[in-house]
Design a protein around this motif. Structure first.
Motif, PDB file in Angstrom:
ATOM      1  N   VAL A  74       0.844  -1.194   0.000  1.00 36.62           N
ATOM      2  CA  VAL A  74       0.000   0.000   0.000  1.00 36.62           C
ATOM      3  C   VAL A  74       0.878   1.243   0.000  1.00 36.62           C
ATOM      4  O   VAL A  74       1.994   1.232   0.524  1.00 36.62           O
ATOM      5  CB  VAL A  74      -0.983   0.028   1.201  1.00 36.62           C
ATOM      6  N   ILE A  85      -8.732  -1.142   5.239  1.00 34.90           N
ATOM      7  CA  ILE A  85      -8.171  -2.406   4.753  1.00 34.90           C
ATOM      8  C   ILE A  85      -8.493  -3.520   5.743  1.00 34.90           C
ATOM      9  O   ILE A  85      -8.976  -4.591   5.350  1.00 34.90           O
ATOM     10  CB  ILE A  85      -6.646  -2.282   4.537  1.00 34.90           C
ATOM     11  N   GLY A 132      -5.397   2.750  -1.483  1.00 28.63           N
ATOM     12  CA  GLY A 132      -3.949   2.829  -1.404  1.00 28.63           C
ATOM     13  C   GLY A 132      -3.174   1.607  -1.833  1.00 28.63           C
ATOM     14  O   GLY A 132      -1.949   1.561  -1.689  1.00 28.63           O
ATOM     15  N   VAL A 133      -3.835   0.592  -2.373  1.00 24.51           N
ATOM     16  CA  VAL A 133      -3.115  -0.614  -2.782  1.00 24.51           C
ATOM     17  C   VAL A 133      -2.309  -0.306  -4.042  1.00 24.51           C
ATOM     18  O   VAL A 133      -2.849   0.152  -5.047  1.00 24.51           O
ATOM     19  CB  VAL A 133      -4.081  -1.794  -3.036  1.00 24.51           C
ATOM     20  N   SER A 134      -1.009  -0.554  -3.958  1.00 15.41           N
ATOM     21  CA  SER A 134      -0.141  -0.284  -5.103  1.00 15.41           C
ATOM     22  C   SER A 134       0.312  -1.562  -5.809  1.00 15.41           C
ATOM     23  O   SER A 134       0.684  -1.517  -6.975  1.00 15.41           O
ATOM     24  CB  SER A 134       1.091   0.502  -4.662  1.00 15.41           C
TER      25      SER A 134
END
Length: 155
Positions: A74, A85, A132-134
């Motif tokens: 994230v 999350i 926000g997950v990358s």
């Protein structure tokens, strides 16, 4: 933390193997009478050492053929994002475990699914929508060699 004697350790090992053992059978296996056996068991439960009892189910017999280890990275580490999350993961029945970890990823999940299509749907409808997950990296189990939730206790 409580100091455990050999009888406590043996009792914990026995109930991990079979949580349905009667007090009489536990006492006999421990070579103690039933009343002290029951007291020990209740003390371990009250102290939270024994958190509960459950049946172990076969994921394959329940048609859950996919077992995936998922690393989530994230970009946002704020309290609100982390809480969202965690809420989402806690609500997902197919997530067996989730850990906030060190290393390249921020979270590591153990996920089950019926098949790869079902797993893909879970990724698309749940994981990709997390704030926000990358990065999502999945590793699939090809063959389960050992699976246990039993802790190493015993004299």
């Amino acid at each position: 933390m409580t100091d455990f004697d050999k009888t406590d350790l043996r009792l914990m090992a026995l109930v991990q193997q079979d949580g349905r053992l009667s007090n009489a059978k536990l006492a006999a296996a421990l070579s103690i009478s039933e009343t002290p056996c029951w007291r020990r068991l209740k003390r371990l439960e009250e102290e939270g050492v024994i958190e509960g009892y459950q049946a172990l189910l076969s994921r394959r017999k329940l048609d859950l053929g996919v077992l995936a280890f998922v690393h989530l990275s994230v970009t946002q580490h704020g309290e609100a994002v982390t809480a969202e999350i965690e809420r989402t993961i806690l609500a997902a029945d197919n997530v067996l475990s989730c850990h906030n970890v060190s290393g390249d990823a921020d979270f590591m999940l153990t996920v089950v699914a019926k098949d790869l299509d079902a797993y893909s749907r879970f990724v698309e409808t749940t994981l990709r929508k997390l704030p926000g997950v990358s990065a999502i990296r999945s590793t699939f189990s090809l063959r389960e060699i050992k699976a246990s939730n039993r802790l190493p206790v015993g004299p």
